[in-house]
Design a protein around this motif. Structure first.
Motif, short mmCIF file in Angstrom:
data_model
loop_
_atom_site.label_atom_id
_atom_site.label_comp_id
_atom_site.label_asym_id
_atom_site.label_seq_id
_atom_site.Cartn_x
_atom_site.Cartn_y
_atom_site.Cartn_z
N PRO A 157 26.41 27.84 7.88
CA PRO A 157 26.35 26.54 7.19
C PRO A 157 25.92 26.72 5.73
N PRO A 158 26.32 25.82 4.83
CA PRO A 158 25.94 25.95 3.43
C PRO A 158 24.45 25.77 3.24
N ALA A 159 23.94 26.34 2.14
CA ALA A 159 22.52 26.20 1.83
C ALA A 159 22.18 24.73 1.67
N GLY A 160 21.07 24.32 2.25
CA GLY A 160 20.64 22.93 2.12
C GLY A 160 21.12 22.03 3.24
N ALA A 161 22.06 22.49 4.05
CA ALA A 161 22.53 21.66 5.17
C ALA A 161 21.41 21.50 6.19
N MET A 162 21.28 20.29 6.73
CA MET A 162 20.23 19.98 7.70
C MET A 162 20.85 19.52 9.01
N LEU A 163 20.28 19.97 10.12
CA LEU A 163 20.79 19.61 11.44
C LEU A 163 19.72 18.81 12.19
N TYR A 164 20.17 17.70 12.82
CA TYR A 164 19.28 16.88 13.61
C TYR A 164 19.90 16.63 14.99
N GLY A 165 19.05 16.56 15.99
CA GLY A 165 19.41 15.97 17.27
C GLY A 165 18.98 14.52 17.20
N ALA A 166 19.89 13.59 17.42
CA ALA A 166 19.56 12.18 17.17
C ALA A 166 20.24 11.27 18.17
N TRP A 167 19.63 10.09 18.38
CA TRP A 167 20.20 9.09 19.25
C TRP A 167 19.70 7.71 18.83
N ALA A 168 20.48 6.69 19.13
CA ALA A 168 20.12 5.32 18.77
C ALA A 168 18.92 4.87 19.59
N LYS A 169 18.03 4.09 18.95
CA LYS A 169 16.90 3.52 19.68
C LYS A 169 17.37 2.46 20.68
N ASP A 170 18.47 1.82 20.37
CA ASP A 170 19.01 0.78 21.24
C ASP A 170 19.76 1.44 22.40
N PRO A 171 19.28 1.32 23.64
CA PRO A 171 19.95 2.00 24.76
C PRO A 171 21.37 1.49 25.01
N GLU A 172 21.66 0.24 24.64
CA GLU A 172 23.02 -0.28 24.82
C GLU A 172 24.01 0.49 23.96
N VAL A 173 23.59 0.84 22.74
CA VAL A 173 24.47 1.60 21.85
C VAL A 173 24.73 2.98 22.44
N VAL A 174 23.70 3.63 22.97
CA VAL A 174 23.87 4.96 23.56
C VAL A 174 24.79 4.90 24.77
N SER A 175 24.60 3.92 25.64
CA SER A 175 25.41 3.85 26.87
C SER A 175 26.87 3.52 26.57
N ALA A 176 27.12 2.81 25.46
CA ALA A 176 28.48 2.38 25.15
C ALA A 176 29.25 3.38 24.29
N THR A 177 28.61 4.49 23.91
CA THR A 177 29.25 5.47 23.05
C THR A 177 29.27 6.83 23.74
N GLU A 205 16.19 7.75 16.72
CA GLU A 205 15.20 8.80 16.94
C GLU A 205 15.88 10.11 16.56
N ALA A 206 15.18 10.95 15.80
CA ALA A 206 15.81 12.18 15.33
C ALA A 206 14.81 13.33 15.30
N GLU A 207 15.30 14.53 15.58
CA GLU A 207 14.48 15.74 15.56
C GLU A 207 15.23 16.81 14.78
N GLU A 208 14.60 17.39 13.77
CA GLU A 208 15.25 18.45 13.02
C GLU A 208 15.37 19.70 13.90
N LYS A 209 16.53 20.35 13.85
CA LYS A 209 16.79 21.50 14.69
C LYS A 209 17.33 22.67 13.87
N ASP A 210 17.26 23.85 14.47
CA ASP A 210 17.81 25.04 13.84
C ASP A 210 19.26 25.21 14.27
N PHE A 211 20.11 25.64 13.35
CA PHE A 211 21.52 25.80 13.68
C PHE A 211 21.74 26.82 14.80
N ALA A 212 20.84 27.79 14.93
CA ALA A 212 20.99 28.80 15.97
C ALA A 212 20.88 28.22 17.37
N SER A 213 20.26 27.06 17.49
CA SER A 213 20.13 26.42 18.81
C SER A 213 21.34 25.59 19.16
#
Length: 339
Positions: free
Chosen positions: A1-21, A255-263
């Protein structure tokens, strides 16, 4: 990945949005936020009348609902992309959601036309697109199983969460004589993941394996990080300052958590060059073109040509699909632990 790129694991706080996508609902929230901040959005929608994925324009928050759900087939883009170019010529701000090859082309166009600052480009971690012959036969077989023709197939859900996030379950609603029923199919994904029937350009695609053209790249966060999650987690890669600004628009809704690209990257098709048996591929295409040959026969044609180890792995995956979701999660945890 290019320098400065950031990776997050993320999901909507609204459970309806998560279930419908399909995954964590991030693309849905992003499209709505962008329209609310003066952009028009261009993304893929499934057209049940034609059985095609088609890029369409959304200039209201409500219209972005058409983008929900992944489409594992090639999108038809001509009309929508002409409108995007027209909006850019007139000075508008546009966000385009598409595959890396499509986004690469838009990046080159916008740089040449000096309008890149008004174009937000969001692409996807892409596996590749299968031949439309696979999808056309799948549609025909689903309809035929209900005693209907293809025009009766509606509301295709390429990634139903009926068995939880991570299960590749294709479902469709079929209307026959005023009665709706759901039909599922497994042969489409058997052929898709065989990698023998992808478009030729997908085999060594360089756009899939770099982040140079996009502002944001989205996908499912596969791998051991969220193996126990049955609802859905999006992988969000922020590549540019424009991408960071767009990310901030939805920060309070996720909700978001910063992650390493290796994971994450080892579980994607990023950097992968596919191989195929070209003789088997040619034979299966002839089967797909023959209406009398069902998809299940093409599946057997492909996997019977595999070495013994790969045949066994494929068969185990078929059996795994019959297990309860909780048991599947436990098996996946063990697999990641010892792999």
């Amino acid at each position: 990945p290019p320098a400065g790129a950031m990776l997050y694991g993320a999901w909507a706080k609204d459970p309806e949005v998560v279930s419908a996508t399909t995954s964590g609902g991030i693309a849905d929230l992003r499209a709505k936020a962008l329209v609310g901040n003066g952009y028009i959005c261009c993304g893929a929608s499934y057209d049940g009348r034609t059985g095609r994925a088609v890029h369409v324009i959304a200039d209201t928050v409500g219209a972005t609902g058409r983008f929900r759900g992944s489409k594992y087939i090639q999108s038809f883009t001509a009309d929508a992309f002409r409108e995007v170019a027209d909006r850019l010529r007139k000075g508008g701000r546009v966000a385009v959601f598409g595959l890396p090859c499509q986004i690469y082309a838009w990046h080159r166009y916008a740089v040449k036309k000096r309008c890149r600052d008004r174009l937000l480009l969001v692409d996807l971690y892409c596996h590749g697109c299968p031949s439309m012959l696979v999808w056309d036969k799948c549609l025909t077989e689903m309809a035929s199983s209900a005693g209907a023709d293809r025009m009766a197939v509606r509301d295709v859900n390429f990634r139903s969460k009926r068995k939880g996030w991570g299960a590749f379950v294709l479902e469709a609603r079929i209307d026959v004589d005023g009665v709706s029923r759901k039909i599922s199919d497994k042969d489409f994904y058997n052929l898709f993941f065989s990698d023998d029937l992808l478009n030729k350009a997908c085999y060594d695609c360089t756009a899939r394996s770099n982040l140079e053209a996009c502002d944001i790249r989205l996908g499912d966060f596969w791998g051991r990080e969220y193996v126990g999650n049955g609802k859905g987690v999006s992988a969000v890669t922020i590549c540019t300052s424009s991408g960071r600004d767009a990310y901030k628009l939805i920060a309070d809704a996720i909700e978001a958590e910063e992650k390493d690209f290796a994971s994450f990257l080892p579980y994607q098709s990023y950097g992968k060059v596919y191989k195929t048996d070209w003789a088997v591929r040619k034979h299966v295409f002839a089967e797909l073109a023959d209406p009398s040959v069902p998809l299940a026969v093409s599946v057997r044609t492909i996997y019977s040509a595999r070495p013994l180890r790969k045949r066994v792995i494929w068969r185990l995956k078929q059996w795994l699909g019959f297990l309860p979701p909780a048991m599947i999660k436990s098996i996946k945890r063990l697999d990641y632990r010892f792999s």
